[in-house]
Motif scaffolding. Structure first.
Motif, PDB file in Angstrom:
ATOM      1  N   GLU A   4      -6.140 -12.644   7.901  1.00 27.25           N
ATOM      2  CA  GLU A   4      -7.332 -12.975   8.682  1.00 27.25           C
ATOM      3  C   GLU A   4      -8.560 -12.414   7.966  1.00 27.25           C
ATOM      4  O   GLU A   4      -8.664 -11.207   7.754  1.00 27.25           O
ATOM      5  N   ARG A   5      -9.472 -13.310   7.579  1.00 31.59           N
ATOM      6  CA  ARG A   5     -10.686 -12.842   6.900  1.00 31.59           C
ATOM      7  C   ARG A   5     -11.588 -12.149   7.909  1.00 31.59           C
ATOM      8  O   ARG A   5     -11.960 -12.702   8.934  1.00 31.59           O
ATOM      9  N   LEU A   6     -11.936 -10.914   7.598  1.00 32.84           N
ATOM     10  CA  LEU A   6     -12.803 -10.126   8.463  1.00 32.84           C
ATOM     11  C   LEU A   6     -14.254 -10.193   8.013  1.00 32.84           C
ATOM     12  O   LEU A   6     -15.165 -10.128   8.833  1.00 32.84           O
ATOM     13  N   LEU A   7     -14.452 -10.316   6.698  1.00 29.98           N
ATOM     14  CA  LEU A   7     -15.798 -10.224   6.160  1.00 29.98           C
ATOM     15  C   LEU A   7     -15.866 -10.869   4.785  1.00 29.98           C
ATOM     16  O   LEU A   7     -14.938 -10.736   3.983  1.00 29.98           O
ATOM     17  N   HIS A   8     -16.937 -11.584   4.510  1.00 29.88           N
ATOM     18  CA  HIS A   8     -17.246 -12.070   3.166  1.00 29.88           C
ATOM     19  C   HIS A   8     -18.764 -12.225   3.098  1.00 29.88           C
ATOM     20  O   HIS A   8     -19.337 -13.123   3.704  1.00 29.88           O
ATOM     21  N   LYS A  22     -15.564  -8.402   0.405  1.00 36.40           N
ATOM     22  CA  LYS A  22     -14.594  -9.241   1.106  1.00 36.40           C
ATOM     23  C   LYS A  22     -13.567  -8.318   1.733  1.00 36.40           C
ATOM     24  O   LYS A  22     -13.174  -7.324   1.130  1.00 36.40           O
ATOM     25  N   ALA A  23     -13.119  -8.660   2.934  1.00 32.38           N
ATOM     26  CA  ALA A  23     -12.083  -7.877   3.602  1.00 32.38           C
ATOM     27  C   ALA A  23     -11.224  -8.797   4.457  1.00 32.38           C
ATOM     28  O   ALA A  23     -11.741  -9.729   5.076  1.00 32.38           O
ATOM     29  N   TRP A  24      -9.929  -8.533   4.438  1.00 31.08           N
ATOM     30  CA  TRP A  24      -8.970  -9.285   5.225  1.00 31.08           C
ATOM     31  C   TRP A  24      -8.040  -8.313   5.934  1.00 31.08           C
ATOM     32  O   TRP A  24      -7.759  -7.228   5.418  1.00 31.08           O
ATOM     33  N   CYS A  25      -7.536  -8.715   7.082  1.00 32.76           N
ATOM     34  CA  CYS A  25      -6.461  -7.998   7.748  1.00 32.76           C
ATOM     35  C   CYS A  25      -5.184  -8.764   7.416  1.00 32.76           C
ATOM     36  O   CYS A  25      -5.125  -9.981   7.601  1.00 32.76           O
ATOM     37  N   VAL A  26      -4.193  -8.071   6.892  1.00 28.51           N
ATOM     38  CA  VAL A  26      -2.940  -8.708   6.502  1.00 28.51           C
ATOM     39  C   VAL A  26      -1.820  -8.241   7.425  1.00 28.51           C
ATOM     40  O   VAL A  26      -1.912  -7.183   8.044  1.00 28.51           O
ATOM     41  N   PRO A  29       1.171  -4.146   4.791  1.00 30.74           N
ATOM     42  CA  PRO A  29       0.387  -3.537   3.716  1.00 30.74           C
ATOM     43  C   PRO A  29       0.551  -4.261   2.380  1.00 30.74           C
ATOM     44  O   PRO A  29       1.614  -4.783   2.069  1.00 30.74           O
ATOM     45  N   VAL A  30      -0.525  -4.285   1.599  1.00 27.95           N
ATOM     46  CA  VAL A  30      -0.491  -4.818   0.246  1.00 27.95           C
ATOM     47  C   VAL A  30       0.058  -3.683  -0.624  1.00 27.95           C
ATOM     48  O   VAL A  30      -0.635  -2.731  -0.927  1.00 27.95           O
ATOM     49  N   LEU A  31       1.336  -3.794  -0.958  1.00 33.75           N
ATOM     50  CA  LEU A  31       2.012  -2.716  -1.685  1.00 33.75           C
ATOM     51  C   LEU A  31       1.328  -2.414  -3.004  1.00 33.75           C
ATOM     52  O   LEU A  31       0.853  -3.330  -3.661  1.00 33.75           O
ATOM     53  N   PRO A  32       1.235  -1.168  -3.400  1.00 31.29           N
ATOM     54  CA  PRO A  32       1.830   0.026  -2.798  1.00 31.29           C
ATOM     55  C   PRO A  32       0.938   0.728  -1.769  1.00 31.29           C
ATOM     56  O   PRO A  32       1.216   1.860  -1.398  1.00 31.29           O
ATOM     57  N   CYS A  33      -0.135   0.103  -1.295  1.00 32.54           N
ATOM     58  CA  CYS A  33      -0.994   0.717  -0.274  1.00 32.54           C
ATOM     59  C   CYS A  33      -0.242   0.832   1.044  1.00 32.54           C
ATOM     60  O   CYS A  33       0.702   0.084   1.297  1.00 32.54           O
ATOM     61  N   ASP A  34      -0.684   1.737   1.900  1.00 36.15           N
ATOM     62  CA  ASP A  34      -0.019   1.907   3.193  1.00 36.15           C
ATOM     63  C   ASP A  34      -0.895   1.455   4.360  1.00 36.15           C
ATOM     64  O   ASP A  34      -0.608   1.760   5.497  1.00 36.15           O
ATOM     65  N   HIS A  35      -1.972   0.725   4.072  1.00 40.33           N
ATOM     66  CA  HIS A  35      -2.819   0.197   5.147  1.00 40.33           C
ATOM     67  C   HIS A  35      -2.729  -1.324   5.154  1.00 40.33           C
ATOM     68  O   HIS A  35      -2.308  -1.940   4.186  1.00 40.33           O
ATOM     69  N   GLU A  36      -3.115  -1.926   6.262  1.00 40.28           N
ATOM     70  CA  GLU A  36      -2.961  -3.370   6.448  1.00 40.28           C
ATOM     71  C   GLU A  36      -4.257  -4.125   6.175  1.00 40.28           C
ATOM     72  O   GLU A  36      -4.598  -5.070   6.875  1.00 40.28           O
ATOM     73  N   TYR A  37      -4.957  -3.725   5.136  1.00 42.01           N
ATOM     74  CA  TYR A  37      -6.201  -4.380   4.761  1.00 42.01           C
ATOM     75  C   TYR A  37      -6.170  -4.740   3.285  1.00 42.01           C
ATOM     76  O   TYR A  37      -5.635  -4.012   2.461  1.00 42.01           O
TER      77      TYR A  37
END
Length: 85
Positions: A4-8, A22-26, A29-37
């Motif tokens: 889900e696009r949050l910002l562009h 640009k920011a999206w909620c996924v 998590p986009v590995l190896p990150c531990d957050h869902e952005y």
């Protein structure tokens, strides 16, 4: 689930320089990150990326400066001061 696009947003800050974010909620998590952005923040001057921050898949939170990449945590001002002693 699709991201889900949050910002562009793009903002020109000079005749030849702009900032783009640009920011999206996924859904996971986009590995190896531990957050869902998923995010990207970049300053472009004369068509060239000067500095940027993102979390491209497989690279964790990343900072790119004049073509050189490093972990964003290593690139913080506090860590730069600490490394100088």
């Amino acid at each position: 689930m699709k991201a889900e696009r949050l910002l562009h947003q793009r903002q020109w800050i000079s005749q030849n320089g702009r900032i783009e974010i640009k920011a999206w909620c996924v859904s996971c998590p986009v590995l190896p990150c531990d957050h869902e952005y998923r995010y990207s923040l970049v300053y472009i001057r004369d068509g060239q990326r000067v500095i940027g921050f993102d979390n491209e898949r497989g690279k964790m939170d990343d900072m790119l400066y004049l073509g050189s990449a490093r972990n964003a945590e290593q690139g913080t001002p506090a860590n730069a001061r600490a490394s100088r002693g």
